[in-house]
Design an enzyme around this catalytic site. Sequence first.
Site, PDB file in Angstrom:
ATOM      1  N   HIS A 121       0.530  -1.014  -0.258  1.00 27.95           N
ATOM      2  CA  HIS A 121      -0.040   0.031   0.047  1.00 27.95           C
ATOM      3  C   HIS A 121       0.700   1.148   0.228  1.00 27.95           C
ATOM      4  O   HIS A 121       1.486   1.612   1.075  1.00 27.95           O
ATOM      5  CB  HIS A 121      -0.900   0.021   1.458  1.00 27.95           C
ATOM      6  CG  HIS A 121      -2.259   1.034   0.940  1.00 27.95           C
ATOM      7  ND1 HIS A 121      -3.601   0.968   1.623  1.00 27.95           N
ATOM      8  CD2 HIS A 121      -2.183   2.670   0.753  1.00 27.95           C
ATOM      9  CE1 HIS A 121      -3.879   1.374   1.238  1.00 27.95           C
ATOM     10  NE2 HIS A 121      -3.312   2.952   1.072  1.00 27.95           N
ATOM     11  N   HIS A 144       1.035   5.286  -2.821  1.00 32.64           N
ATOM     12  CA  HIS A 144       1.117   5.802  -3.789  1.00 32.64           C
ATOM     13  C   HIS A 144       2.390   6.336  -4.168  1.00 32.64           C
ATOM     14  O   HIS A 144       2.807   7.323  -3.733  1.00 32.64           O
ATOM     15  CB  HIS A 144       0.021   6.702  -2.836  1.00 32.64           C
ATOM     16  CG  HIS A 144      -1.208   6.114  -2.528  1.00 32.64           C
ATOM     17  ND1 HIS A 144      -2.330   6.387  -3.326  1.00 32.64           N
ATOM     18  CD2 HIS A 144      -1.281   5.522  -1.171  1.00 32.64           C
ATOM     19  CE1 HIS A 144      -3.362   5.857  -1.832  1.00 32.64           C
ATOM     20  NE2 HIS A 144      -2.844   4.766  -1.357  1.00 32.64           N
ATOM     21  N   HIS A 160      -9.632   1.729  -0.559  1.00 28.80           N
ATOM     22  CA  HIS A 160      -9.364   2.051   0.631  1.00 28.80           C
ATOM     23  C   HIS A 160     -11.218   2.460   1.633  1.00 28.80           C
ATOM     24  O   HIS A 160     -11.878   2.826   1.480  1.00 28.80           O
ATOM     25  CB  HIS A 160      -9.584   3.608   0.258  1.00 28.80           C
ATOM     26  CG  HIS A 160      -7.909   3.948  -0.119  1.00 28.80           C
ATOM     27  ND1 HIS A 160      -7.426   3.098  -0.716  1.00 28.80           N
ATOM     28  CD2 HIS A 160      -6.711   4.479   0.568  1.00 28.80           C
ATOM     29  CE1 HIS A 160      -6.167   3.314  -1.227  1.00 28.80           C
ATOM     30  NE2 HIS A 160      -5.972   4.427   0.706  1.00 28.80           N
ATOM     31  N   GLU A 163     -10.966   4.750   6.454  1.00 32.17           N
ATOM     32  CA  GLU A 163      -9.592   5.448   6.998  1.00 32.17           C
ATOM     33  C   GLU A 163     -10.843   6.351   7.936  1.00 32.17           C
ATOM     34  O   GLU A 163     -10.271   6.982   8.618  1.00 32.17           O
ATOM     35  CB  GLU A 163      -9.433   5.701   5.917  1.00 32.17           C
ATOM     36  CG  GLU A 163      -7.854   6.365   6.405  1.00 32.17           C
ATOM     37  CD  GLU A 163      -7.504   6.814   4.804  1.00 32.17           C
ATOM     38  OE1 GLU A 163      -8.087   6.770   3.714  1.00 32.17           O
ATOM     39  OE2 GLU A 163      -5.825   7.452   5.164  1.00 32.17           O
ATOM     40  N   ASP A 220       1.816   3.779   3.208  1.00 32.36           N
ATOM     41  CA  ASP A 220       1.009   4.589   2.738  1.00 32.36           C
ATOM     42  C   ASP A 220       1.386   5.647   1.923  1.00 32.36           C
ATOM     43  O   ASP A 220       1.334   5.700   0.378  1.00 32.36           O
ATOM     44  CB  ASP A 220       0.414   5.494   3.600  1.00 32.36           C
ATOM     45  CG  ASP A 220      -0.849   6.188   3.006  1.00 32.36           C
ATOM     46  OD1 ASP A 220      -1.483   5.427   1.379  1.00 32.36           O
ATOM     47  OD2 ASP A 220      -2.430   6.318   3.974  1.00 32.36           O
ATOM     48  N   ASP A 221       2.272   7.378   2.100  1.00 36.58           N
ATOM     49  CA  ASP A 221       2.985   8.396   1.105  1.00 36.58           C
ATOM     50  C   ASP A 221       3.628   8.934   2.255  1.00 36.58           C
ATOM     51  O   ASP A 221       3.714   9.840   2.739  1.00 36.58           O
ATOM     52  CB  ASP A 221       1.300   9.307   1.414  1.00 36.58           C
ATOM     53  CG  ASP A 221      -0.023   9.288   0.734  1.00 36.58           C
ATOM     54  OD1 ASP A 221      -0.032   8.961  -0.923  1.00 36.58           O
ATOM     55  OD2 ASP A 221      -0.582   8.681   1.481  1.00 36.58           O
TER      56      ASP A 221
HETATM   57  N1  LIG Z   1      -4.045   7.854   2.975  1.00 42.82           N
HETATM   58  C1  LIG Z   1      -5.171   8.194   1.853  1.00 42.82           C
HETATM   59  N2  LIG Z   1      -6.622   8.158   1.908  1.00 42.82           N
HETATM   60  C2  LIG Z   1      -7.237   7.995   0.835  1.00 42.82           C
HETATM   61  N3  LIG Z   1      -6.916   8.291  -0.109  1.00 42.82           N
HETATM   62  C3  LIG Z   1      -5.723   9.110  -0.284  1.00 42.82           C
HETATM   63  N4  LIG Z   1      -3.943   8.797  -1.616  1.00 42.82           N
HETATM   64  C4  LIG Z   1      -3.350   8.956  -0.828  1.00 42.82           C
HETATM   65  N5  LIG Z   1      -3.361   8.317  -0.025  1.00 42.82           N
HETATM   66  C5  LIG Z   1      -4.297   8.611   0.071  1.00 42.82           C
HETATM   67 ZN   LIG Z   2      -3.223   5.030   0.390  1.00 43.71          ZN
END
Ligand SMILES: Nc1ncnc2[nH]cnc12
Ligand SMILES: [Zn+2]
EC number: 3.5.4.2
Length: 322
Positions: free
Chosen positions: A11, A13, A189, A192, A270-271
Site C-alpha cells: 500500500h 501511492h 480504501h 480510514e 501509504d505516502d
Molecule cells: N491515505 C489515503 N487515503 C485515501 N486516498 C489517498 N491517496 C493517497 N493517500 C491516501
Molecule cells: Zn492509501
Amino acid sequence: MTKHLKKAELHVHIEGAAPPALAYRQAEKYGIDPATFIRDGAYIWHDFTSFITAYDHVASVFRSSEDYAALAEVYLLELAAEDTIYAELFVSPDHGEAVGLSPDEYIGGLATGMEAAKAKTGIESRMIIIGERHLGPENVLNRAKWAAHYSHPLITGFNMAGEERMNRVADYSAAFDIVREAGLGITIHAGELCGAFSVADALDLVKPSRIGHGVRAIEDADLVRRLADLGTVLEVCPGSNIALKVFPDFKSHPLRQFRDAGVRVCLNSDDPPFFHTSLAREYEIASQEFGFTDDEINAMTRTALEAAFVDEETRAILLAKL
Ligand SMILES: Nc1ncnc2[nH]cnc12
Ligand SMILES: [Zn+2]
C-alpha cells in the site's frame, strides 16, 4: 531492530512516495514555485483535504515518462536498500492526464523505472490502478473500463482511493464488477476517514480480497469477526493513521487488536514522506510501539506476500526469500 527483516509493501501511492528533494528539483525544472507545497524540506498540509491538495501539487511536477521512470526507480531502490523484496505501487493515470500525459506515457514511464530497479536489485514490483473517489462515480467507472482493457504484465490490480467521505461505496460498485470480471485483483480504501459502515459496504458490494486501512472496522466487533472469518487482508498503515489523526496515538491504534482477533494484517507506508515515515520505519513502529516480535512481524510480511497480486510462480519465489 527490524532492519534485517525482509519486507513487503502492498500500500503505497507512487506520487505520495516522491522524496521532497526530488519534487523540489522537478518543480524548478518546470518553473513551478515549490514554496506552495514544500517548506523546510517537508510537504505542507494539515488535514486530509489539504493533504490531497499537496499530493496533487507534487504529482503535477512529474510531467513526462522519464520523470515517472525516475520516480519509480528512486523509490524502489530506496525500498530495496531496506531489504524490501516486493512492492505494489498505486498508480493513478488521472494524475498523468492532469499534466497532459497519456496513460501509455504514464504507465510506460513507471514500468521503465520498475524494470530498472529490478535489474539493479532484484526487487519485484507491480502496479495497481487507482480510481480517485473524489473525481466521482463516472470517472472511476471509466478508469475501471480502461483498466479492464489495458493489458500490461505489471498491472495486476484495481483500487479506489481519495475522499472516502464523498458518496457511498454503492455508487462505485459497477466499476469493481468490471475489473473483477477482467481478472484484476481488488482492494479498496475503506474505514480510514469513515467508520465501520464503510468497511461493511466494501465487503458487501465490492468483495475485495484486501482493504486499504480498514482500521475503523474496530468500531464494530461483529465486523471484526467477519473480516477474520473471510480472511480479508487489511493493508494497515499505522504512521499514516497517526499523521492523519485517524487515531490520536499508537497506543490507541487497533493493529494488535485486529491481529489478536485473527484478522490478517500487513504493514505499509501509504505516502511515506508526507507522513514522515518509510516502510522500514513502519516495521520499526510495529516492534517498538506495538511490541511485536520478529516472528510476528515476519508473519505479517508472509500475509502480504500471500495476498500480493502476483502469479503463483512469483509468489512462491517471494515466499522462499522470506
Ligand atoms: N491515505 C489515503 N487515503 C485515501 N486516498 C489517498 N491517496 C493517497 N493517500 C491516501
Ligand atoms: Zn492509501
